[in-house]
Design a protein around this motif. Structure first.
Motif, PDB file in Angstrom:
ATOM      1  N   LEU A  73      -2.270  -7.426  -7.401  1.00  0.00           N
ATOM      2  CA  LEU A  73      -1.178  -6.601  -7.907  1.00  0.00           C
ATOM      3  C   LEU A  73      -1.572  -5.144  -8.080  1.00  0.00           C
ATOM      4  O   LEU A  73      -0.703  -4.276  -8.141  1.00  0.00           O
ATOM      5  CB  LEU A  73      -0.666  -7.165  -9.230  1.00  0.00           C
ATOM      6  CG  LEU A  73       0.031  -8.515  -9.114  1.00  0.00           C
ATOM      7  CD1 LEU A  73       0.399  -9.034 -10.498  1.00  0.00           C
ATOM      8  CD2 LEU A  73       1.257  -8.408  -8.236  1.00  0.00           C
ATOM      9  N   SER A  74      -2.855  -4.861  -8.163  1.00  0.00           N
ATOM     10  CA  SER A  74      -3.283  -3.475  -8.332  1.00  0.00           C
ATOM     11  C   SER A  74      -3.440  -2.746  -6.999  1.00  0.00           C
ATOM     12  O   SER A  74      -3.737  -1.561  -6.982  1.00  0.00           O
ATOM     13  CB  SER A  74      -4.603  -3.418  -9.099  1.00  0.00           C
ATOM     14  OG  SER A  74      -5.641  -3.983  -8.321  1.00  0.00           O
ATOM     15  N   ARG A  75      -3.224  -3.448  -5.916  1.00  0.00           N
ATOM     16  CA  ARG A  75      -3.315  -2.811  -4.596  1.00  0.00           C
ATOM     17  C   ARG A  75      -2.187  -1.793  -4.453  1.00  0.00           C
ATOM     18  O   ARG A  75      -1.088  -1.979  -4.967  1.00  0.00           O
ATOM     19  CB  ARG A  75      -3.192  -3.853  -3.487  1.00  0.00           C
ATOM     20  CG  ARG A  75      -4.376  -4.802  -3.440  1.00  0.00           C
ATOM     21  CD  ARG A  75      -4.234  -5.832  -2.349  1.00  0.00           C
ATOM     22  NE  ARG A  75      -4.038  -5.169  -1.069  1.00  0.00           N
ATOM     23  CZ  ARG A  75      -3.280  -5.660  -0.092  1.00  0.00           C
ATOM     24  NH1 ARG A  75      -2.643  -6.786  -0.244  1.00  0.00           N
ATOM     25  NH2 ARG A  75      -3.153  -5.000   1.049  1.00  0.00           N
ATOM     26  N   PRO A  76      -2.436  -0.708  -3.745  1.00  0.00           N
ATOM     27  CA  PRO A  76      -1.374   0.303  -3.549  1.00  0.00           C
ATOM     28  C   PRO A  76      -0.114  -0.255  -2.914  1.00  0.00           C
ATOM     29  O   PRO A  76       0.985   0.175  -3.229  1.00  0.00           O
ATOM     30  CB  PRO A  76      -2.031   1.338  -2.639  1.00  0.00           C
ATOM     31  CG  PRO A  76      -3.496   1.165  -2.861  1.00  0.00           C
ATOM     32  CD  PRO A  76      -3.695  -0.291  -3.162  1.00  0.00           C
ATOM     33  N   ALA A  77      -0.241  -1.234  -2.046  1.00  0.00           N
ATOM     34  CA  ALA A  77       0.935  -1.806  -1.386  1.00  0.00           C
ATOM     35  C   ALA A  77       1.818  -2.547  -2.380  1.00  0.00           C
ATOM     36  O   ALA A  77       3.014  -2.699  -2.160  1.00  0.00           O
ATOM     37  CB  ALA A  77       0.490  -2.745  -0.262  1.00  0.00           C
ATOM     38  N   CYS A  78       1.245  -2.990  -3.489  1.00  0.00           N
ATOM     39  CA  CYS A  78       2.011  -3.743  -4.486  1.00  0.00           C
ATOM     40  C   CYS A  78       2.460  -2.850  -5.645  1.00  0.00           C
ATOM     41  O   CYS A  78       3.173  -3.315  -6.530  1.00  0.00           O
ATOM     42  CB  CYS A  78       1.159  -4.877  -5.057  1.00  0.00           C
ATOM     43  SG  CYS A  78       0.723  -6.106  -3.836  1.00  0.00           S
ATOM     44  N   ALA A  79       2.037  -1.601  -5.651  1.00  0.00           N
ATOM     45  CA  ALA A  79       2.369  -0.715  -6.765  1.00  0.00           C
ATOM     46  C   ALA A  79       3.847  -0.330  -6.705  1.00  0.00           C
ATOM     47  O   ALA A  79       4.463  -0.290  -5.648  1.00  0.00           O
ATOM     48  CB  ALA A  79       1.492   0.529  -6.711  1.00  0.00           C
TER      49      ALA A  79
END
Length: 58
Positions: free
Chosen positions: A47-53
């Motif tokens: 969830l902390s990945r940029p794609a999930c932000a």
């Protein structure tokens, strides 16, 4: 040719076995801690990945 072999007493053999058991237990405990930590933290890492932000714009 001579080979010098040291024979172990039963007490020495039992001490070696006990130490080996302790080392195996410590290794297994360390492995399970790392495994559960990885499983527990995996969703947070994903969830902390940029794609999930969330998008920053309104």
């Amino acid at each position: 040719m001579t080979t010098d072999t040291n024979t172990l007493t039963i007490a020495q053999f039992q001490a070696i076995e006990a130490r080996a058991h302790e080392l195996r237990a410590e290794a297994f405990a360390s492995f399970t801690r790392r495994l559960f930590r990885a499983v527990f933290l995996a969703p947070f890492k994903l969830l902390s990945r940029p794609a999930c932000a969330r998008p920053l714009h309104g």
